[in-house]
Write a protein that holds these residues in place. Structure first.
Motif, mmCIF file in Angstrom:
data_model
loop_
_atom_site.group_PDB
_atom_site.id
_atom_site.type_symbol
_atom_site.label_atom_id
_atom_site.label_comp_id
_atom_site.label_asym_id
_atom_site.label_seq_id
_atom_site.Cartn_x
_atom_site.Cartn_y
_atom_site.Cartn_z
ATOM 1 N N MET A 89 -35.023 63.046 67.413
ATOM 2 C CA MET A 89 -35.141 61.506 67.037
ATOM 3 C C MET A 89 -36.365 61.777 65.933
ATOM 4 O O MET A 89 -36.332 60.767 65.257
ATOM 5 C CB MET A 89 -35.573 61.004 68.299
ATOM 6 N N PRO A 98 -39.473 58.158 67.260
ATOM 7 C CA PRO A 98 -38.078 57.875 68.049
ATOM 8 C C PRO A 98 -37.730 56.320 68.087
ATOM 9 O O PRO A 98 -36.559 55.959 67.966
ATOM 10 C CB PRO A 98 -38.387 58.549 69.458
ATOM 11 N N TRP A 99 -38.486 55.553 68.266
ATOM 12 C CA TRP A 99 -38.253 54.098 68.504
ATOM 13 C C TRP A 99 -37.976 53.530 67.129
ATOM 14 O O TRP A 99 -37.050 52.734 67.146
ATOM 15 C CB TRP A 99 -39.464 53.387 68.940
ATOM 16 N N LEU A 152 -34.264 54.378 66.472
ATOM 17 C CA LEU A 152 -33.125 53.595 67.366
ATOM 18 C C LEU A 152 -33.013 52.386 66.706
ATOM 19 O O LEU A 152 -32.044 51.919 66.306
ATOM 20 C CB LEU A 152 -33.641 53.371 68.867
ATOM 21 N N ALA A 198 -29.487 51.146 64.635
ATOM 22 C CA ALA A 198 -28.611 49.627 64.898
ATOM 23 C C ALA A 198 -28.501 48.781 63.918
ATOM 24 O O ALA A 198 -27.474 48.277 63.798
ATOM 25 C CB ALA A 198 -29.655 48.888 66.039
#
Length: 469
Positions: free
Chosen positions: A36, A171-172, A175, A179
């Motif tokens: 990630m 990592p956040w 994500l 998206a």
């Protein structure tokens, strides 16, 4: 009376106590977390916009094929150098001491800091131009320099929290970016089929060939390899580092460059003009979602870039006077000032060529030295400021420097004077590797003892190097 330390002092002490100073670091992250981090790192606007360079210069499908091939070839170098960081606990530029010498390594370190500074400027500018475009559309106010500075200021604030902060945030960001990218791909392929993209007429005047595209993709991987050991030393095991970085880097590069090639193809199919490496062109086509991808990608990537610059300087030589926080503030300030130089955006392709020319020979030398010459072992002498196994001649391995110069010169020759039918990057890597291996064999330096692998932190304390006071 007890005096409470200032916030600056507390942060500086925290960073020094948690291995953001000189010397090796023991990793704790597994393959998913490493993947990630690398995914967020290269889901970046520069990688995305690199994909816009290829279409319609070459066929869309062929561009995707070159992106995949170049990513696999360049990514293999990134993974091998990154694994050296996992095995030793050292960042990339500290590892150059093994092959270039304790003082000879200052040369690639200086080149690395300049290169990373350039990357930070380019990415901050692209984020600033994108934010400015949206603000101007909504309010009429325009100041790309101001927004570039504000974007880089935020990046520096994130970077000063060191590797632990990066491990939490990246990592956040990955994500969220994924998206929004999924939305953009869906928009493009719901409007036009893959056959439509493949049918876009090629523009021969753009000056691109499949080999040239392959070289640029490999150069992108090389540009990221300067940070590979910095982040792979955070891995708990070699498998975690190699799998995480390999999958994360490959997936992010293919996705980002394919998105760029697809986005510019969408602009062409919609009747627009294909202006490569201009974020406003594709943001105008896809709106706010693509602008969010660009902004967040710069936050994710530039944070790692600034951290990498700081780690390179802090680990250049053992010294208690050069610590993480003040170095981060100084380099961060320079990166903020440089983000006002918007003219650099017009030289991005030349910038990538220079990076490839400088660092392909460096990484060829590093890989041969560590894996073949020294039998995958560096001792604690690599942490010293003077003397020991890596002192060579006055601290410099003249052979490594000469091979570096020959490799860099050969790369520029094959790029600008005598174009190679297989590009410049692959021949440069092979030439540099063979020259260095030949020197090591002739000089009797190849270690055949097969010493067991030991992390630098696990070597006996009697071999520990002491910082200069």
């Amino acid at each position: 009376m007890t005096t409470t330390p200032s916030a600056y002092r507390r942060l500086a002490q925290h960073l020094d106590q948690h291995s953001d100073g000189y010397g090796p670091l023991r990793g704790t992250l597994g393959p998913a977390r490493m993947g990630m981090i690398w995914l967020a790192a290269n889901l970046v606007v520069t990688t995305l916009l690199t994909g816009t360079l290829f279409v319609p210069g070459i066929d869309w499908g062929l561009a995707i094929a070159m992106i995949v091939l170049g990513t696999l070839l360049g990514g293999s170098v990134l993974v091998l150098v990154g694994n050296m960081g996992t095995r030793t606990g050292l960042p990339t530029m500290s590892l150059t001491k093994g092959s270039f010498g304790l003082r000879g390594s200052f040369l690639p370190v200086a080149a690395n800091v300049v290169t990373l500074m350039g990357w930070s400027w380019v990415q901050a500018m692209l984020a600033g131009v994108t934010v400015n475009f949206l603000v101007e559309q909504a309010t009429g106010f325009s100041s790309p320099v101001l927004f570039s500075v504000l974007c880089q200021l935020l990046v520096v604030c994130l970077a000063i929290f060191g590797h632990s902060g990066i491990a939490r945030v990246e990592p956040w960001l990955a994500l969220v970016i994924l998206a929004f990218m999924a939305y953009i791909f869906a928009t493009a392929f719901l409007a036009h089929s893959p056959a439509d993209f493949a049918g876009i007429p090629q523009d021969a005047e753009a000056g691109w060939t499949p080999v040239a595209a392959l070289d640029v993709v490999i150069a992108t991987a090389i540009s990221w390899t300067v940070l590979s050991a910095e982040f792979n030393r955070l891995a708990r095991t070699q498998a975690a580092g190699m799998v995480g970085s390999g999958v994360g880097y490959a997936l992010s590069t293919v996705l980002a460059m394919t998105l760029g090639a697809t986005a510019i193809g969408y602009v062409v199919l919609e009747g627009g003009e294909a202006l490569a490496f201009d974020p406003t062109v594709i943001v105008a086509a896809f709106g706010v979602p693509l602008a969010v991808v660009i902004f967040l990608s710069v936050m994710a990537t530039n944070t790692m870039v600034v951290y990498g610059m700081v780690a390179s300087v802090v680990n250049m030589a053992p010294s208690r006077r050069v610590t993480f926080l003040p170095t981060a503030i100084v380099l961060g300030a320079i990166s903020i000032l440089g983000s006002t130089w918007l003219a650099l955006l017009n030289q991005f392709t030349a910038f990538l060529v220079v990076i490839g020319s400088l660092f392909i020979p460096v990484f060829a030398i590093m890989i041969v030295d560590y894996y073949l010459v020294r039998s995958r072992h560096y001792g604690r002498d690599i942490l010293q400021g003077k003397g020991g196994e890596y002192w060579y001649s006055g601290g410099v391995n003249i052979a490594a420097v000469l091979v570096w110069l020959i490799g860099a010169g050969g790369s520029l020759l094959l790029t600008y004077v005598v174009p190679s039918p297989i590009g410049a990057t692959i021949p440069t890597f092979i030439l540099s590797a063979l020259l260095y291996l030949g020197w090591a064999a002739a000089a009797g330096r190849i270690d055949r003892s097969k010493r067991p692998h030991v992390h630098l932190l696990d070597l006996p304390d009697t071999q520990r190097a002491h910082a200069d006071r």
